[in-house]
Every structure is written in C-alpha cells, then in structure tokens.
Motif scaffolding. Sequence first.
Motif, PDB file in Angstrom:
ATOM      1  N   PHE A   1       4.329   5.440  -5.786  1.00 30.96           N
ATOM      2  CA  PHE A   1       4.372   5.442  -7.248  1.00 30.96           C
ATOM      3  C   PHE A   1       3.234   6.288  -7.835  1.00 30.96           C
ATOM      4  N   ASP A   2       2.070   6.254  -7.205  1.00 27.70           N
ATOM      5  CA  ASP A   2       0.963   7.101  -7.668  1.00 27.70           C
ATOM      6  C   ASP A   2       1.316   8.583  -7.515  1.00 27.70           C
ATOM      7  N   PHE A   3       2.011   8.912  -6.447  1.00 26.76           N
ATOM      8  CA  PHE A   3       2.467  10.292  -6.241  1.00 26.76           C
ATOM      9  C   PHE A   3       3.391  10.732  -7.377  1.00 26.76           C
ATOM     10  N   ILE A   4       4.307   9.866  -7.774  1.00 26.00           N
ATOM     11  CA  ILE A   4       5.224  10.212  -8.870  1.00 26.00           C
ATOM     12  C   ILE A   4       4.444  10.373 -10.172  1.00 26.00           C
ATOM     13  N   ARG A   5       3.507   9.497 -10.433  1.00 24.97           N
ATOM     14  CA  ARG A   5       2.723   9.559 -11.672  1.00 24.97           C
ATOM     15  C   ARG A   5       1.964  10.883 -11.798  1.00 24.97           C
ATOM     16  N   ARG A   6       1.384  11.366 -10.714  1.00 19.23           N
ATOM     17  CA  ARG A   6       0.537  12.568 -10.782  1.00 19.23           C
ATOM     18  C   ARG A   6       1.309  13.860 -10.552  1.00 19.23           C
ATOM     19  N   THR A   7       2.631  13.772 -10.350  1.00 19.80           N
ATOM     20  CA  THR A   7       3.446  14.947 -10.051  1.00 19.80           C
ATOM     21  C   THR A   7       4.438  15.179 -11.179  1.00 19.80           C
TER      22      THR A   7
ATOM     23  N   ARG B   1      10.639  13.215 -11.133  1.00 20.81           N
ATOM     24  CA  ARG B   1      11.288  12.518 -12.241  1.00 20.81           C
ATOM     25  C   ARG B   1      11.426  11.014 -12.001  1.00 20.81           C
ATOM     26  N   GLY B   2      11.324  10.609 -10.717  1.00 20.34           N
ATOM     27  CA  GLY B   2      11.456   9.195 -10.404  1.00 20.34           C
ATOM     28  C   GLY B   2      12.071   9.012  -9.039  1.00 20.34           C
ATOM     29  N   CYS B   3      12.575   7.813  -8.792  1.00 21.84           N
ATOM     30  CA  CYS B   3      13.151   7.532  -7.479  1.00 21.84           C
ATOM     31  C   CYS B   3      14.111   6.361  -7.556  1.00 21.84           C
ATOM     32  N   ASN B   4      14.897   6.232  -6.501  1.00 22.78           N
ATOM     33  CA  ASN B   4      15.677   5.026  -6.257  1.00 22.78           C
ATOM     34  C   ASN B   4      14.958   4.204  -5.204  1.00 22.78           C
ATOM     35  N   LEU B   5      15.190   2.902  -5.228  1.00 19.24           N
ATOM     36  CA  LEU B   5      14.615   1.996  -4.251  1.00 19.24           C
ATOM     37  C   LEU B   5      15.726   1.257  -3.525  1.00 19.24           C
ATOM     38  N   THR B   6      15.620   1.211  -2.217  1.00 18.59           N
ATOM     39  CA  THR B   6      16.529   0.392  -1.427  1.00 18.59           C
ATOM     40  C   THR B   6      15.689  -0.536  -0.567  1.00 18.59           C
ATOM     41  N   LEU B   7      16.338  -1.276   0.333  1.00 20.80           N
ATOM     42  CA  LEU B   7      15.615  -2.237   1.165  1.00 20.80           C
ATOM     43  C   LEU B   7      14.411  -1.590   1.835  1.00 20.80           C
ATOM     44  N   PRO B   8      13.251  -2.275   1.852  1.00 18.48           N
ATOM     45  CA  PRO B   8      12.980  -3.643   1.382  1.00 18.48           C
ATOM     46  C   PRO B   8      12.121  -3.669   0.128  1.00 18.48           C
ATOM     47  N   HIS B   9      12.269  -2.688  -0.762  1.00 10.28           N
ATOM     48  CA  HIS B   9      11.285  -2.461  -1.822  1.00 10.28           C
ATOM     49  C   HIS B   9      11.682  -2.942  -3.226  1.00 10.28           C
ATOM     50  N   LYS B  10      12.900  -3.423  -3.413  1.00 12.92           N
ATOM     51  CA  LYS B  10      13.400  -3.650  -4.766  1.00 12.92           C
ATOM     52  C   LYS B  10      12.654  -4.739  -5.528  1.00 12.92           C
ATOM     53  N   ILE B  11      12.228  -5.767  -4.832  1.00 14.03           N
ATOM     54  CA  ILE B  11      11.528  -6.873  -5.486  1.00 14.03           C
ATOM     55  C   ILE B  11      10.034  -6.577  -5.591  1.00 14.03           C
ATOM     56  N   GLU B  12       9.481  -6.051  -4.523  1.00 11.73           N
ATOM     57  CA  GLU B  12       8.053  -5.753  -4.482  1.00 11.73           C
ATOM     58  C   GLU B  12       7.634  -4.769  -5.570  1.00 11.73           C
ATOM     59  N   ALA B  13       8.534  -3.878  -5.957  1.00 11.47           N
ATOM     60  CA  ALA B  13       8.201  -2.840  -6.931  1.00 11.47           C
ATOM     61  C   ALA B  13       7.838  -3.391  -8.298  1.00 11.47           C
ATOM     62  N   LEU B  14       8.348  -4.553  -8.645  1.00 10.60           N
ATOM     63  CA  LEU B  14       8.150  -5.099  -9.984  1.00 10.60           C
ATOM     64  C   LEU B  14       6.681  -5.136 -10.387  1.00 10.60           C
TER      65      LEU B  14
ATOM     66  N   LEU C   1       4.262  -3.310  -9.359  1.00 10.38           N
ATOM     67  CA  LEU C   1       3.539  -2.049  -9.176  1.00 10.38           C
ATOM     68  C   LEU C   1       3.872  -1.007 -10.232  1.00 10.38           C
ATOM     69  N   LEU C   2       4.788  -1.326 -11.129  1.00 11.73           N
ATOM     70  CA  LEU C   2       5.225  -0.369 -12.144  1.00 11.73           C
ATOM     71  C   LEU C   2       4.543  -0.636 -13.480  1.00 11.73           C
TER      72      LEU C   2
ATOM     73  N   ALA D   1       0.818  -1.213   0.000  1.00  9.03           N
ATOM     74  CA  ALA D   1       0.000   0.000   0.000  1.00  9.03           C
ATOM     75  C   ALA D   1       0.850   1.261   0.000  1.00  9.03           C
ATOM     76  N   ALA D   2       1.861   1.323   0.852  1.00 11.59           N
ATOM     77  CA  ALA D   2       2.693   2.518   0.954  1.00 11.59           C
ATOM     78  C   ALA D   2       3.523   2.728  -0.310  1.00 11.59           C
ATOM     79  N   LEU D   3       4.059   1.647  -0.857  1.00 14.87           N
ATOM     80  CA  LEU D   3       4.867   1.770  -2.072  1.00 14.87           C
ATOM     81  C   LEU D   3       3.982   2.123  -3.260  1.00 14.87           C
TER      82      LEU D   3
END
Length: 299
Positions: free
Chosen positions: A64-70, A74-87, A89-90, A58-60
Amino acid sequence: MASPDFSSLSSAAAGRPFAFIVGWPVLHSRSPALHGYWLKRRKAEGYYGRLAVEPGGAALRATFDFIRRTPMARGCNLTLPHKIEALALLDDVTPAAARIGAVNTVVRRDNGKLEGRNTDAFGFISALHAGAPDWLPSAAPAVVLGAGGAARAVVSALVDAGVPEVRLVNRTRQTAIDLAVRFTPDDGRTLVVEDWDRRDAALADAGLLVNTTSLGMRGQPPLELALDRLPPAAVVNDTVYVPLRTDLLVRAQARGNLTVDGLDMLLHQGRPGFAAWFGGTEPAVTPALRRAVAGDLGA
C-alpha cells in the motif's frame, strides 16, 4: 518476509497508469487477462499486472505504501488472504466495504490516499442473476459454505436481495457465528449457523447453494459434500473458478441442478474497479470476454 517485487511491476507498466492483483498465491488469477482485455478493446493506455504478497501485515503495508508514493499506480485488487487484513491498513473504506468487513478493490485518490471498496457483493449477485435468471431470492433458504472474505460479500448480497434464511456452514463454528451476528437483518429473517459435520443435512429445502471456500480449487483438498438432500430446483454456485467446472458443479449438473461457476463473479466484480482506475464507464461482460479470460479453464 520476502519483499514484493515492485520493480518488476513498475518496469512492466512502462510508464503507463497501472493496477494489479495482490494475493498469495496469485499466479492462478485471471484478473490480468480480464483487465487486459478491456484495455485492449478500449484502446486505453494502461497496464494490469499481478504481485505476489506474503501473508502478514508487513508485506501488505509495504504494498500500500508503494501505491501511495507511485503516481502512476492507480490501485489494486485483493484476493486471498488479504481481503480482511487490508481494512486496518487503508486511509478510507467505503460504507459497503466496512459493512462487509472485507476489501477487494483499492483505489488511489489524487492526493495519494487509498480507499478500500468491496465489489464482490455486486459481482456475485450480478453473476447469479445472469446465470440463473429465474432464481427468486425470496422463494427458499440459501446455504453458504465458508465464512471468509468472499462469504461476507455473498451473505451481504443475499440479505440485501431478500433471501428469507441464510444457513452458514463453516469448519470453524465461531467464525460463522460472528458472520451471522454481523449480517442478521432486523426484519425477522434469520441467519442460521450449522456445524460443518451437518453440512449435508443443511441442504434440505434450499433454493441456493454457494461454496465460498477454497475446497475444490486446483491444488486444494476436495469439497466433500453429499447433494442427496438438495432439491433438484436449487441453483448451485461455486466461487472457485480454477478449475472452471469444479467437482461440485459437475455433480450438481449431473443431478439436474442449474449451476453457476465462479468466473462470471470475477468478471462482474472487475467492472467498477476498471472504471475507477482507467476512466470511462463500467465495461460490459460479454461472451467474448468470458472466452478470452477463461483461456485453458475450458469455458
């Protein structure tokens, strides 16, 4: 779930194009210092911040919705623990990131869609070649501790570099098996899974040891690993960079092994993302940059 603090991030950007690092925790990250240095050196308009985002979809997803509407995001970097979960959601994922199965760089396209990329493999192998220029990938096996998002990038880079055998050592054996299945090449080279309680023995005749776990990071449990069986000519790399000189690196250096810390991997992996977010060519990694980003880490 506590909502990420998007308003503070937008306020700090003050109308400028911006990107940021997403993690939990995230205060330790040196990415703001890295990209801030490049922005200043290039006299470019932009801002790079940090955003604490709790684990869980939910938080991640909200991030991503915040980046889409803003538009200025320009984007973001991901570090622990989000690198796998992001796949999942993009909107799109590059072939390299899909193969690795982890994303560390997100780029917002002009149409608002988000593309996931992985620059960790590039950052790892670039840092390794810079810190250990005499290391020959094909000369000896490599041992990789861990099987998370960073390990996926490291293993991908080692396989592509031509390492003859990669030994995966992880506390959860099945995760390491899944990683081995994912990356075993079809040319006869092997990925071997070793039990965590045999990690000391796995070092025999290795030419490279890479720690991709959080063990040894400030605030985390120590990495308990005897180096007696590691050849003196082997290179030891720790992807942890807080502290800069981890106990693993200190002990390895004391016995004569060449060591490569985790800071240069961070510096090199940031180059493609910076160019995608703020324009121009990829920036360079220099001794001055390293000193500026290291700060109180001791480099």
